[in-house]
Design a protein around this motif. Structure first.
Motif, PDB file in Angstrom:
ATOM      1  N   UNK A 200      -1.837   3.936  -4.179  1.00 21.32           N
ATOM      2  CA  UNK A 200      -1.676   2.721  -4.963  1.00 21.32           C
ATOM      3  C   UNK A 200      -1.694   1.508  -4.037  1.00 21.32           C
ATOM      4  N   UNK A 201      -2.154   0.395  -4.570  1.00 21.27           N
ATOM      5  CA  UNK A 201      -2.057  -0.897  -3.892  1.00 21.27           C
ATOM      6  C   UNK A 201      -1.675  -1.913  -4.958  1.00 21.27           C
TER       7      UNK A 201
ATOM      8  N   UNK B 182       6.771   9.516   1.114  1.00 21.30           N
ATOM      9  CA  UNK B 182       6.171   8.324   0.520  1.00 21.30           C
ATOM     10  C   UNK B 182       6.416   7.163   1.484  1.00 21.30           C
ATOM     11  N   UNK B 183       5.366   6.436   1.792  1.00 23.30           N
ATOM     12  CA  UNK B 183       5.480   5.288   2.681  1.00 23.30           C
ATOM     13  C   UNK B 183       4.877   4.076   1.977  1.00 23.30           C
TER      14      UNK B 183
ATOM     15  N   UNK C 151       0.872  -1.169   0.000  1.00 23.54           N
ATOM     16  CA  UNK C 151       0.000   0.000   0.000  1.00 23.54           C
ATOM     17  C   UNK C 151       0.912   1.223   0.000  1.00 23.54           C
ATOM     18  N   UNK C 152       0.772   2.068  -1.018  1.00 24.04           N
ATOM     19  CA  UNK C 152       1.594   3.273  -1.115  1.00 24.04           C
ATOM     20  C   UNK C 152       0.786   4.452  -0.597  1.00 24.04           C
ATOM     21  N   UNK C 153       1.380   5.173   0.346  1.00 27.20           N
ATOM     22  CA  UNK C 153       0.715   6.286   1.017  1.00 27.20           C
ATOM     23  C   UNK C 153       1.573   7.529   0.860  1.00 27.20           C
ATOM     24  N   UNK C 154       0.928   8.658   0.600  1.00 25.45           N
ATOM     25  CA  UNK C 154       1.602   9.955   0.571  1.00 25.45           C
ATOM     26  C   UNK C 154       1.159  10.711   1.814  1.00 25.45           C
TER      27      UNK C 154
END
Length: 127
Positions: free
Chosen positions: A68-69, A42-43, A4-7
């Motif tokens: 994004x996932x 970005x994590x 899982x992309x996290x901003x």
């Protein structure tokens, strides 16, 4: 496994807020990587497939932006021949590695552009 992309905003307290949100849930993080960009962070958080819905809900409710996932490979370093062999196999197969991170339990996480090619290269059947 899913990445899982996290901003998150580049401000004091934003990073702990992400981990505090997940800490209060039943989501077990398998791998993670975090880095700064010019005005944000970005994590990437890797969780089991069955935890994605809970994780994205918890993170969204905390006001974090999920961008994004994706599927990722999580490989055991001992079984897969170590980091040198894993990276050589991934690159030689043209899987398109875009992310590599160490994971829990002596594992490595690979984000790849071509998952089918990577699975074939590592002898992993799609689950």
């Amino acid at each position: 496994m899913k990445d899982i992309t996290i901003i998150i905003p580049e401000r004091g307290g934003a990073v702990p807020e992400l981990w505090e949100a997940l800490d209060g849930s039943a989501v077990e993080v398998e791998a993670a990587i975090s880095f700064s960009r010019e005005h944000h962070r970005v994590v990437h958080v890797v969780v089991a497939d069955e935890a994605v819905e809970t994780a994205t809900s918890v993170l969204g409710n905390a006001g974090l932006m999920i961008v994004d996932t994706r599927d990722v490979l999580v490989l055991d370093l001992a079984v897969s021949g170590g980091l040198a062999r894993i990276t050589r196999t991934a690159y030689d197969s043209n899987a398109g590695v875009y992310l590599l991170s160490m994971a829990t339990d002596n594992r490595v996480m690979l984000g790849v552009a071509n998952m089918d090619v990577a699975r074939e290269a590592f002898g992993i059947s799609e689950s």
